[in-house]
Design a protein around this motif. Structure first.
Motif, mmCIF file in Angstrom:
data_model
loop_
_atom_site.group_PDB
_atom_site.id
_atom_site.type_symbol
_atom_site.label_atom_id
_atom_site.label_comp_id
_atom_site.label_asym_id
_atom_site.label_seq_id
_atom_site.Cartn_x
_atom_site.Cartn_y
_atom_site.Cartn_z
ATOM 1 N N GLY A 1 25.761 51.055 28.112
ATOM 2 C CA GLY A 1 26.441 50.335 27.143
ATOM 3 C C GLY A 1 27.597 49.160 27.351
ATOM 4 N N GLY A 2 28.375 49.659 28.186
ATOM 5 C CA GLY A 2 29.473 48.599 28.618
ATOM 6 C C GLY A 2 29.028 47.447 29.564
ATOM 7 N N ALA A 3 27.761 47.731 30.037
ATOM 8 C CA ALA A 3 27.261 46.676 30.960
ATOM 9 C C ALA A 3 26.532 45.715 30.104
ATOM 10 N N TYR A 4 25.878 46.143 28.918
ATOM 11 C CA TYR A 4 25.154 45.380 27.837
ATOM 12 C C TYR A 4 26.272 44.563 27.471
ATOM 13 N N VAL A 5 27.583 45.198 26.989
ATOM 14 C CA VAL A 5 28.427 44.283 26.231
ATOM 15 C C VAL A 5 28.922 43.499 27.222
ATOM 16 N N GLY A 6 29.178 43.572 28.481
ATOM 17 C CA GLY A 6 29.794 42.791 29.316
ATOM 18 C C GLY A 6 28.691 41.571 29.598
ATOM 19 N N MET A 7 27.435 41.768 29.695
ATOM 20 C CA MET A 7 26.443 40.770 29.664
ATOM 21 C C MET A 7 26.532 39.604 28.584
ATOM 22 N N ALA A 8 26.635 40.243 27.232
ATOM 23 C CA ALA A 8 26.612 39.530 26.154
ATOM 24 C C ALA A 8 27.959 38.851 26.176
ATOM 25 N N GLY A 9 28.885 39.365 26.538
ATOM 26 C CA GLY A 9 30.379 38.716 26.539
ATOM 27 C C GLY A 9 30.241 37.328 27.628
ATOM 28 N N LEU A 10 29.648 37.659 28.673
ATOM 29 C CA LEU A 10 29.424 36.686 29.946
ATOM 30 C C LEU A 10 28.717 35.616 29.266
ATOM 31 N N LEU A 11 27.533 35.814 28.475
ATOM 32 C CA LEU A 11 26.431 34.740 28.223
ATOM 33 C C LEU A 11 27.436 33.777 27.081
ATOM 34 N N LEU A 55 30.435 33.420 26.898
ATOM 35 C CA LEU A 55 31.695 32.502 27.522
ATOM 36 C C LEU A 55 30.954 31.560 28.340
ATOM 37 N N VAL A 56 29.871 31.771 28.983
ATOM 38 C CA VAL A 56 29.238 30.493 29.754
ATOM 39 C C VAL A 56 28.683 29.431 29.008
ATOM 40 N N ILE A 57 28.114 29.995 27.672
ATOM 41 C CA ILE A 57 27.336 28.954 26.818
ATOM 42 C C ILE A 57 28.639 28.416 25.872
ATOM 43 N N GLY A 58 29.363 29.302 25.199
ATOM 44 C CA GLY A 58 30.336 28.860 24.326
ATOM 45 C C GLY A 58 31.416 28.140 24.915
ATOM 46 N N GLY A 59 31.744 28.495 26.060
ATOM 47 C CA GLY A 59 33.116 27.913 26.636
ATOM 48 C C GLY A 59 32.658 26.424 27.186
ATOM 49 N N ASN A 60 31.468 26.021 26.997
ATOM 50 C CA ASN A 60 30.998 24.678 27.627
ATOM 51 C C ASN A 60 30.509 23.811 26.419
ATOM 52 N N THR A 105 30.041 35.828 41.970
ATOM 53 C CA THR A 105 29.073 34.778 42.018
ATOM 54 C C THR A 105 29.869 33.369 41.156
ATOM 55 N N GLY A 106 30.844 33.305 41.181
ATOM 56 C CA GLY A 106 31.595 31.957 40.707
ATOM 57 C C GLY A 106 31.113 31.682 39.227
ATOM 58 N N MET A 107 31.031 32.536 38.133
ATOM 59 C CA MET A 107 30.684 32.384 37.031
ATOM 60 C C MET A 107 32.049 31.922 36.069
ATOM 61 N N PHE A 108 33.230 32.302 36.447
ATOM 62 C CA PHE A 108 34.434 32.193 35.792
ATOM 63 C C PHE A 108 34.772 30.645 36.228
ATOM 64 N N THR A 109 34.335 29.687 35.833
ATOM 65 C CA THR A 109 34.659 28.327 36.227
ATOM 66 C C THR A 109 34.659 27.493 35.114
ATOM 67 N N GLY A 110 35.024 26.220 35.062
ATOM 68 C CA GLY A 110 34.705 25.168 33.992
ATOM 69 C C GLY A 110 35.161 25.758 32.633
ATOM 70 N N ALA A 117 33.904 28.184 30.800
ATOM 71 C CA ALA A 117 33.801 29.535 30.747
ATOM 72 C C ALA A 117 35.125 30.085 30.991
ATOM 73 N N GLN A 118 35.811 29.496 32.239
ATOM 74 C CA GLN A 118 37.208 29.926 32.605
ATOM 75 C C GLN A 118 38.539 29.496 31.629
ATOM 76 N N GLU A 119 38.134 28.390 30.936
ATOM 77 C CA GLU A 119 39.130 28.087 29.879
ATOM 78 C C GLU A 119 39.199 28.947 28.955
ATOM 79 N N MET A 120 37.823 29.190 28.397
ATOM 80 C CA MET A 120 37.734 29.849 27.225
ATOM 81 C C MET A 120 38.130 31.279 27.362
ATOM 82 N N ALA A 121 37.872 32.081 28.473
ATOM 83 C CA ALA A 121 38.431 33.354 28.686
ATOM 84 C C ALA A 121 39.856 33.077 28.750
ATOM 85 N N VAL A 122 40.766 32.646 29.545
ATOM 86 C CA VAL A 122 42.075 32.344 29.531
ATOM 87 C C VAL A 122 42.536 32.154 27.913
#
Length: 342
Positions: free
Chosen positions: A117-127, A129-134, A211-216, A218-223
């Motif tokens: 369950g935590g992994a699924y939440v993390g996957m959705a959160g990463l998705l 961040l990566v799309i919404g952050g850009n 894998t270097g996904m906390f960049t661009g 996505a990184q700005e949105m996370a911070v």
């Protein structure tokens, strides 16, 4: 009556280039801010809204087809029940039965379900961040996309047997009110699922960092997100946690009530999108987002995110699950609402 003539693409382009509107659009190319009229940011918003609309159209089409199949079976005198949702009383009983199932489950299975369950939440959160952050606009597009994409996590959790502390907070409380579980059973399940959720979320954080996904973007949105989450007072954050898990538990309720996949999807999507768009706080989601912000360079310590966010959010989520939803549903459909002589 006017007529419509076919114009070759080359001629149309030449005519368009000659207009001042096209020149102004060309001068604005590459800018992400809204500068009046049509621009890239507005186009992105339209694309996001169009995608959301298309998703619900497809879900409606699937549901219509399933209903037609059930009607055909019923007319033929066979097949399963044509009901697509259960009654509130039936839904409540399903949650009571689920609390007994969770009570008797071995701790390793509870941990595994919580980890997934935590992994699924993390996957959705990463998705998200990566799309919404850009996306172009921080206040419109990013939040809309995050709200549209993040609910996939709960759909995955509820349809695969995963567990989240937030949903279990209501389910196990209902079991206690109905005298199917003890307080010890409740605390055991909460503790195991909570710890497992943390490990599941941290796994996705570790994968994203490696894998270097906390960049661009996505990184700005996370911070930005983590700094905002840790800026409220303790009391405000507790209340945000209560309001959030109220909606999350209602998403669980609606998903349990629905009998087909399209109904479950719709039941999950709206309450989860609602709490994201409003800005309420979900402890399991924050188990992913808060470390993501630290890994992305947010000027906060692990102690900061625990004291300023995760602890008060967890308290608020537990209050909502145990009392607002759990006790409320038991009062409506269970033992808390029955007279002593009944």
């Amino acid at each position: 009556m006017s007529s419509v003539a076919f114009v070759a693409p080359q001629a149309s382009l030449a005519k368009l280039e000659a207009t001042s509107d096209y020149s102004r659009y060309q001068n604005r190319a590459g800018k992400s801010a809204f500068v009046g009229g049509y621009d890239e940011g507005e186009n992105t918003v339209n694309q996001a809204l169009t995608s959301m609309a298309a998703m619900f159209v497809v879900a409606g089409g699937v549901r219509w087809r399933e209903r037609r199949q059930r009607v055909t079976l019923r007319r033929a005198g066979g097949g399963p029940s044509t009901a697509v949702i259960g009654s509130p009383q039936e839904t409540y009983q399903e949650l009571v039965d689920k609390s007994e199932y969770l009570r008797d489950q071995h701790w390793t299975k509870t941990f595994h379900a919580g980890f997934m369950g935590g992994a699924y939440v993390g996957m959705a959160g990463l998705l998200s961040l990566v799309i919404g952050g850009n996306m172009a606009s921080e206040f419109i597009t990013q939040k809309a996309v995050f709200a549209a994409l993040f609910p996939i996590n709960l759909l995955l959790v509820l349809t695969t047997g995963g567990q989240l502390f937030t949903g279990n907070s209501a389910t196990m409380a209902i079991g206690v009110y109905e005298k199917k579980c003890t307080t010890k059973d409740l605390l055991r399940n909460w503790a195991i699922s909570y710890i497992a959720n943390i490990f599941g979320c941290l796994l996705i954080d570790a994968v994203a960092r490696y894998t270097g996904m906390f960049t661009g973007g996505a990184q700005e949105m996370a911070v930005h997100t983590v700094m905002k989450k840790c800026s409220a007072t303790f009391g405000q954050t507790v209340v945000k946690g209560i309001m959030c898990n109220w909606l999350v538990c209602m998403a669980v309720w609606l998903c349990t009530m629905a009998k087909d996949l399209s109904g479950k999807m719709v039941g999950v999507w709206f309450p989860i999108s609602m709490f994201i768009a409003i800005g309420f706080e979900h402890s399991v989601a924050n188990m992913f987002i808060l470390p993501a912000g630290i890994f992305s360079g947010a000027p906060l310590s692990w102690g900061d995110i625990l004291v300023k966010n995760l602890i008060p959010v967890t308290i608020g989520n537990a209050i909502a699950g145990a009392f607002v939803v759990g006790a409320g549903m038991s009062f409506m459909f269970g033992k808390l609402g029955k007279k002593e002589d009944e």
